[in-house]
Scaffold this motif. Structure first.
Motif, PDB file in Angstrom:
ATOM      1  N   LEU A 235      43.663 -26.782 -85.664  1.00  0.00           N
ATOM      2  CA  LEU A 235      42.624 -27.769 -85.244  1.00  0.00           C
ATOM      3  C   LEU A 235      42.401 -27.933 -83.621  1.00  0.00           C
ATOM      4  O   LEU A 235      43.126 -27.653 -82.950  1.00  0.00           O
ATOM      5  CB  LEU A 235      43.247 -29.437 -85.691  1.00  0.00           C
TER       6      LEU A 235
ATOM      7  N   ASP B 159      39.453 -25.373 -89.508  1.00  0.00           N
ATOM      8  CA  ASP B 159      38.966 -26.650 -89.038  1.00  0.00           C
ATOM      9  C   ASP B 159      37.590 -26.802 -89.553  1.00  0.00           C
ATOM     10  O   ASP B 159      36.975 -25.888 -90.251  1.00  0.00           O
ATOM     11  CB  ASP B 159      38.833 -26.411 -87.549  1.00  0.00           C
TER      12      ASP B 159
ATOM     13  N   TRP C 168      47.357 -36.110 -94.806  1.00  0.00           N
ATOM     14  CA  TRP C 168      46.476 -35.047 -93.987  1.00  0.00           C
ATOM     15  C   TRP C 168      45.565 -35.885 -93.048  1.00  0.00           C
ATOM     16  O   TRP C 168      45.561 -35.334 -91.982  1.00  0.00           O
ATOM     17  CB  TRP C 168      45.496 -34.461 -94.914  1.00  0.00           C
TER      18      TRP C 168
ATOM     19  N   THR D 233      46.206 -35.058 -88.398  1.00  0.00           N
ATOM     20  CA  THR D 233      45.416 -34.160 -87.655  1.00  0.00           C
ATOM     21  C   THR D 233      45.490 -34.653 -86.069  1.00  0.00           C
ATOM     22  O   THR D 233      45.637 -33.553 -85.408  1.00  0.00           O
ATOM     23  CB  THR D 233      43.785 -34.460 -88.270  1.00  0.00           C
TER      24      THR D 233
ATOM     25  N   ARG E 214      46.652 -31.700 -83.552  1.00  0.00           N
ATOM     26  CA  ARG E 214      45.615 -31.201 -82.500  1.00  0.00           C
ATOM     27  C   ARG E 214      46.244 -30.916 -81.120  1.00  0.00           C
ATOM     28  O   ARG E 214      45.821 -30.046 -80.599  1.00  0.00           O
ATOM     29  CB  ARG E 214      44.475 -31.982 -82.491  1.00  0.00           C
TER      30      ARG E 214
ATOM     31  N   TYR F 274      47.755 -26.021 -88.906  1.00  0.00           N
ATOM     32  CA  TYR F 274      46.893 -26.623 -88.393  1.00  0.00           C
ATOM     33  C   TYR F 274      47.238 -27.033 -86.968  1.00  0.00           C
ATOM     34  O   TYR F 274      46.559 -27.269 -85.890  1.00  0.00           O
ATOM     35  CB  TYR F 274      46.257 -27.646 -89.004  1.00  0.00           C
TER      36      TYR F 274
END
Length: 632
Positions: A60, A313, A582, A586, A590, A618
């Motif tokens: 991400l 992403d 989920w 994020t 990130r 991610y």
């Protein structure tokens, strides 16, 4: 091969003899038609790279600016330059930056011209080339270039010079100052053209060869290495194609191989390392999802052995640049967001990262190295309670080495009342990975037993021994696990270390099965391995971050009883919602790399040993661990 269009002239009153007018154009080294996806056997495989294969994990991204239609370049010194159009106006802007431990430090954005559809390239000699389409109302298809020199954080640009007409240009340059440019033809044409040019960095000009038709399609992208190897990708109505070619500097022509389909999607971008590794990004055909691929170029066969597409992403208009060790991608925001976003990745063999670092970490104990950990590793095939979207084999090839597994008496993995995959499936995945010969240490921690008893535990142990028997670590010298070096664990090849919590492993002792204890357990002294594992129990990222970093800073390697050594510190980089993990994962994912690049050994000389995450890829957690191991 010539494709001829026949024009017939007919009169309403008199029928003349048909006159054939031939409008013929040459496609260099092309086949009679572009290969269709129906005739190709390209694979839309599961989204991981083949085991033992270099790949990228972009994860991400973080926002770095506002704008649209971004493009990016990088040199071997990990200097970055990016160009984009204003989100509102046809003004063109650039930024420079540097890669540091898989993060990008950007300078401010500066305007350099007006126009649209910019593309940028840079070589290791600080020569920068930019191409774009004009915003001139009367000549909307004119294409222009700039040559510049990167000096510190700024570019000294030459004049804007017209070189062709068309749209969606893409440019590349190598260290011999050979430039290759591709673009789509003017108007509604779907013809694709290339030019080869020689850059004069002194007067900031390019001596271009003629424009050559080479294919049909949309959104072309091109890359070149110092040996004149060129690769090109483009969109052919939802199917993506590539070509591999060789640049002839004298004739300023490219000897292209055939056009080959490699996946589906749109808006592809490609880059090429000096070692012949192609890195590609693209958008899905109909939704705002972005995917990456990597593959080794076979110059002789004019092919690229691409890995399967890997989702990383949401967004639009992706761009990629790569050098030997790093790749960087930038993209526009998805439809529901704004801005420009970027992330970087190591180009490495994630499936064998421990083995490849043995010179650095082989002599170290588990408390002296950093490894990726998968929270609720088995909760990947469910919607409710899902915490990962790769199975264990995929997680292993992605670099995860510590797995949180929660078995139930029914033979399945569980998270509370939610049922995951069969334990057999999980163990089969581990066996599949180990059978490939990986010399890695894999830690499986079993805990949070659901409706367990001694019989269920013995059945679990029998499954583990039957499926993983030859790969199980056996402590023949009876040393404390926390005092064994990584190379000590891996004598004779890759090993699986089985840890079980509770008293089951004490009351039902079995070969190759070891007792796990948490740092705060009253009987921590009974543990073969003791781990500090204290999650923050919050859905707020800031609260979690501060809590985990404070716990790490206070950690001294001694269990809560004040006597027992604590062998590892688990940094629980997770939030704990009731559902929809989920969405909550994020934000911490990130920023993981950005936070970890600043982590140093604490006052007691301890480091984080397990970076414990949801949806591991991610977070780029494997890259973070590799870089931290290099630093520590």
């Amino acid at each position: 091969m010539k494709h001829c269009i026949h024009y017939f002239s007919l009169s309403m009153k008199i029928i003349f003899v048909a006159i054939f007018l031939f409008s013929c154009e040459t496609f260099e080294n092309s086949t009679p038609s572009i290969v269709s996806s129906e005739g190709e056997n390209f694979s839309l495989a599961p989204s991981v790279a083949p085991s033992g294969y270099k790949d990228v994990q972009f994860g991400l991204a973080l926002q770095y600016d506002n704008g649209a239609v971004t493009d990016v370049a990088v040199d071997k010194y990990e200097r970055v330059i990016e160009v984009h159009k204003s989100q509102t106006y046809n003004t063109l802007w650039y930024r420079t930056g540097n890669i540091r431990e898989n993060t990008i430090s950007w300078t401010g954005s500066k305007q350099y011209d007006n126009g649209k559809e910019p593309s940028v390239a840079m070589n290791d000699k600080a020569v920068v080339i930019e191409v774009h389409r004009t915003n001139n109302f009367f000549y909307p298809n004119d294409l222009y270039y700039h040559v510049g020199i990167l000096n510190g954080s700024s570019v000294s640009w030459g004049s804007s010079r017209k070189y062709d007409t068309g749209s969606t240009p893409s440019v590349a340059v190598n260290n011999n100052n050979i430039a290759v440019e591709v673009h789509r033809g003017s108007g509604s044409s779907n013809r694709l053209y290339y030019r080869v040019g020689k850059v004069n960095s002194s007067n900031k000009t390019i001596s271009w060869g003629s424009s050559v038709l080479y294919d049909t399609g949309e959104s072309p992208s091109v890359a070149i290495d110092d040996n004149g190897l060129a690769i090109e990708v483009h969109d052919g109505s939802g199917t993506l194609y590539y070509r591999v070619g060789k640049v002839n500097e004298g004739s300023k022509r490219i000897d292209w191989g055939p056009s080959r389909a490699y996946t589906t999607g749109s808006l592809p971008s490609v880059s090429l390392t000096a070692g012949g590794m192609a890195v590609e990004v693209h958008k899905a055909s109909s939704i705002d999802k972005l995917y990456s691929m990597a593959g080794k170029v076979n110059e002789g066969g004019r092919t690229i052995a691409f890995s399967a597409s890997q989702y990383f992403d949401k967004g639009d208009n992706p761009s990629v640049a790569a050098k030997e060790n790093y790749a960087i991608q930038t993209h526009d925001a998805s439809e529901l967001a704004t801005g420009l976003w970027a992330s970087s990745s190591l180009i490495t063999d994630h499936a064998n990262w421990m083995y490849n670092m043995m010179g650095t970490i082989g002599h170290k104990t588990l408390g002296e190295i950093v490894m990726p950990g998968s929270h609720d590793a088995g909760m990947y095939p469910t919607s409710l309670g899902q915490t990962q979207d790769h199975n264990l084999y995929q997680q292993l090839t992605g670099g995860v080495r510590y797995f949180d597994l929660r078995p139930g008496s029914d033979g399945n993995i569980h998270h509370g009342i939610i049922t995951g995959p069969p334990v057999d499936e999980v163990l089969n995945d581990v066996r599949k990975y180990m059978a490939e010969g990986h010399q890695e240490l894999v830690i499986l921690k079993f805990s949070h037993y659901d409706e367990f008893n001694d019989n269920a535990y013995v059945e679990l142990v029998n499954k583990i021994q039957n499926k993983l028997g030859s790969y199980l670590f056996r402590n023949e010298n009876n040393a404390r696990l926390g005092e064994i070096s990584l190379s000590g664990f891996l004598k004779g090849g890759g090993k699986v270390l089985i840890l079980c919590s509770g008293n089951y492993p004490i009351n039902n002792a079995a070969e190759g099965i070891y007792t796990y204890r948490d740092w705060n357990n009253g009987d921590a002294y009974k543990g073969d391995l003791v781990v500090f594992d204290r999650y923050s129990n919050t859905t707020d990222y800031g609260t979690m971050r501060n809590d985990q970093l404070n716990k790490f800073n206070a950690y001294n390697g001694i269990a809560a009883d004040g006597n027992t050594p604590s062998d590892m510190f688990l940094l629980s980089w997770t939030l704990t919602p009731i559902t929809d993990v989920w969405s909550y994962s994020t934000e911490p994912n990130r920023v993981l790399s950005h936070e970890m690049k600043n982590i140093q050994a604490n006052g007691s000389g301890k480091i984080p040993n397990i970076l414990y995450v949801d949806y591991y890829q991610y977070a780029r957690v494997t890259d973070a661990c590799i870089l931290m191991n290099e630093r520590f």
